[in-house]
Enzyme design. Structure first.
Site, short mmCIF file in Angstrom:
data_model
loop_
_atom_site.label_atom_id
_atom_site.label_comp_id
_atom_site.label_asym_id
_atom_site.label_seq_id
_atom_site.Cartn_x
_atom_site.Cartn_y
_atom_site.Cartn_z
CE1 TYR A 59 44.11 69.11 15.65
CE2 TYR A 59 45.11 70.62 17.01
CZ TYR A 59 44.95 69.56 16.11
OH TYR A 59 46.34 68.88 16.07
CB SER A 86 47.80 68.90 19.47
OG SER A 86 48.55 70.21 18.98
N1 NAD Z 1 50.97 67.80 11.95
C1 NAD Z 1 50.99 68.60 12.96
O1 NAD Z 1 51.50 69.67 13.36
C2 NAD Z 1 50.10 67.96 14.42
C3 NAD Z 1 50.68 68.49 15.78
C4 NAD Z 1 50.00 67.89 16.79
C5 NAD Z 1 49.12 66.83 16.34
N2 NAD Z 1 48.83 66.29 15.39
C6 NAD Z 1 47.85 65.26 15.04
O2 NAD Z 1 48.48 64.16 14.70
C7 NAD Z 1 47.64 63.56 13.85
C8 NAD Z 1 47.90 63.33 12.29
O3 NAD Z 1 48.43 64.77 11.92
P1 NAD Z 1 48.45 64.96 10.50
O4 NAD Z 1 49.40 66.15 10.57
O5 NAD Z 1 49.17 63.68 9.92
O6 NAD Z 1 47.26 65.26 9.77
P2 NAD Z 1 46.64 65.09 8.55
O7 NAD Z 1 45.39 65.95 8.36
O8 NAD Z 1 47.53 65.28 7.27
O9 NAD Z 1 45.86 63.54 8.39
C9 NAD Z 1 44.87 63.05 8.79
C10 NAD Z 1 44.41 61.67 8.55
O10 NAD Z 1 43.45 61.20 9.23
C11 NAD Z 1 42.45 60.79 8.28
N3 NAD Z 1 40.95 60.89 8.67
C12 NAD Z 1 40.40 62.14 8.90
N4 NAD Z 1 39.10 61.77 9.25
C13 NAD Z 1 39.09 60.34 9.34
C14 NAD Z 1 38.14 59.38 9.94
N5 NAD Z 1 36.82 59.78 10.35
N6 NAD Z 1 38.34 57.95 10.07
C15 NAD Z 1 39.59 57.81 9.46
N7 NAD Z 1 40.44 58.69 9.08
C16 NAD Z 1 40.32 59.90 9.04
C17 NAD Z 1 42.60 61.72 7.01
O11 NAD Z 1 42.04 61.05 5.87
C18 NAD Z 1 44.19 61.98 6.88
O12 NAD Z 1 44.61 60.71 6.23
C19 NAD Z 1 46.16 64.34 13.96
O13 NAD Z 1 45.21 63.86 14.95
C20 NAD Z 1 46.68 65.51 14.29
O14 NAD Z 1 45.58 66.43 15.02
C21 NAD Z 1 49.36 66.89 14.24
#
Ligand code: NAD
Length: 265
Positions: A171, A158
Site C-alpha cells: 500500500y 496517503s
Molecule cells: N480512509 C483513509 O484513512 C485514507 C487515508 C489516506 C488515503 N486513503 C485513500 O483514499 C481512497 C479512498 O479511501 P476509503 O477509505 O474510502 O477506501 P475504501 O476501501 O473504503 O473504498 C475504496 C473503494 O474503491 C473501490 N475499488 C477497489 N478496487 C477497485 C477497482 N479495481 N476498480 C474500481 N473501484 C475499486 C472499492 O470497491 C471501494 O468502493 C483510497 O485510495 C485510499 O487508499 C484513505
C-alpha cells in the site's frame, strides 16, 4: 462557527464546478462516496466509476434522490478495457470529461502484516489497482481534456507515505508511486491547462470498518494532530473541490497533506 466542515457547506463555495463532468473512481463507499456527493452538490455531474455495481448504483441513487446529477459506470480501474469502456460511455453521454479523481484503491480490506509475509499475488494486485488503475484512468481521460484545453486530475495518495507506517508495504509503495507520478504527469500536460495534484489524507474515518487502524492507534493518531479530532471524509472535500475548480488553475504538480497538522513539511 462550525469546526467541522460539512460537505454541503463546502460545496456552496464552489459554484464554478456547475456543469462539470467529474469521474470519481471507487465512489461506492467511504471517501469517494462523500466526494461524489459534494461534486453533485456543486452542480457537477458525478460519474461513479466503481467496481461494486450495487454500491455504485446505490450512491448514484442517493445523489439523484437528493436532486443532484450522477451516473453509475461499473468499472474495474485495473482493466484497460473496462476503463476505456467507462470513458467512452461518459463521453457518449456528456461529450466531455473535466475532472478525474483517482480515488479507487485496495485499502479498507487490507490485512496488516510484515512485508516478508505479503504474498506476491497480493503485492501485485495492490499495485495493479492503486497505481496502474490511476495510470489507466488518467491516460484514458487525456484526449477529452486536451480537446477542451482544460482538465483536473487528482490522485488520492496517503499521508502514511511520509509517516513510514509499517505493515502494509504494498500500500505504501502504491501511494508513494502516486505522489511521485504527480509532478511528472503535471509537466507533460500543463501546456493544455490540465493540472495534476495529489492529496495525502491522514487516517480518515468513514462508515467502513477497517483493520488498518486499531482503536489504540486511532487515539495516538489524533493526539499527534494539531486539530485533535478524528479526520472524516468531509475534511477532504474543500481541498478536492478547490483542486477541481477554476481557482486552482496555477497550482499543479503538488502533493497536499490534509491531516489536521499531524505532519509538517
Ligand atoms: N480512509 C483513509 O484513512 C485514507 C487515508 C489516506 C488515503 N486513503 C485513500 O483514499 C481512497 C479512498 O479511501 P476509503 O477509505 O474510502 O477506501 P475504501 O476501501 O473504503 O473504498 C475504496 C473503494 O474503491 C473501490 N475499488 C477497489 N478496487 C477497485 C477497482 N479495481 N476498480 C474500481 N473501484 C475499486 C472499492 O470497491 C471501494 O468502493 C483510497 O485510495 C485510499 O487508499 C484513505
Amino acid at each position: 462557527m462550525n469546526a467541522y466542515p460539512t460537505a454541503a457547506m463546502v460545496a456552496r463555495d464552489f459554484a464554478s464546478l456547475q456543469g462539470r463532468v467529474a469521474i470519481i473512481t471507487g465512489a461506492g463507499q467511504g471517501i469517494g462516496r462523500v466526494l461524489a456527493k459534494a461534486f453533485a452538490q456543486c452542480g457537477a455531474i458525478s460519474v461513479i466509476a466503481e467496481l461494486n455495481a450495487a454500491k455504485g448504483e446505490a450512491v448514484t441513487k442517493e445523489i439523484v434522490d437528493a436532486g443532484g446529477k450522477a451516473f453509475a459506470a461499473t468499472t474495474d480501474v485495473s482493466s484497460e478495457d473496462s476503463v476505456a469502456d467507462m470513458v467512452a460511455l461518459v463521453e457518449r453521454h456528456f461529450g466531455r470529461v473535466d475532472i478525474l479523481v483517482n480515488n479507487a484503491g485496495i485499502f479498507s480490506t487490507l490485512e496488516m502484516r510484515p512485508f516478508d509475509q505479503i504474498p506476491l499475488e497480493e503485492w501485485e494486485r495492490v499495485l495493479r489497482v492503486n497505481v496502474t488503475g490511476a495510470f489507466l484512468c488518467s491516460r484514458a481521460v487525456l484526449p477529452a481534456m486536451r480537446r477542451a484545453g482544460w482538465g483536473r486530475i487528482i490522485h488520492m495518495a496517503s499521508g502514511a507515505v511520509t509517516l513510514g507506517r509499517p505493515n502494509y508495504l504494498h500500500y505504501i509503495a502504491s501511494k508513494g508511486a502516486l505522489a511521485g507520478m504527480t509532478g511528472s504527469m503535471a509537466r507533460e500536460v500543463g501546456a493544455h491547462s490540465i493540472t495534476v495534484n495529489a492529496i495525502l489524507p491522514g487516517a480518515t474515518f468513514t462508515e467502513i470498518e477497517r483493520k488498518t487502524v486499531t482503536p489504540e492507534q486511532k487515539v495516538r493518531i489524533i493526539s499527534q494532530q494539531c486539530i485533535p479530532r478524528a479526520e472524516t471524509a468531509d475534511d477532504l472535500v474543500g481541498t478536492v473541490l478547490f483542486l477541481a475548480s477554476d481557482s486552482s488553475a496555477f497550482l499543479t504538480g503538488q502533493c497536499l497533506t490534509v491531516d489536521g497538522g499531524a505532519t509538517h513539511r
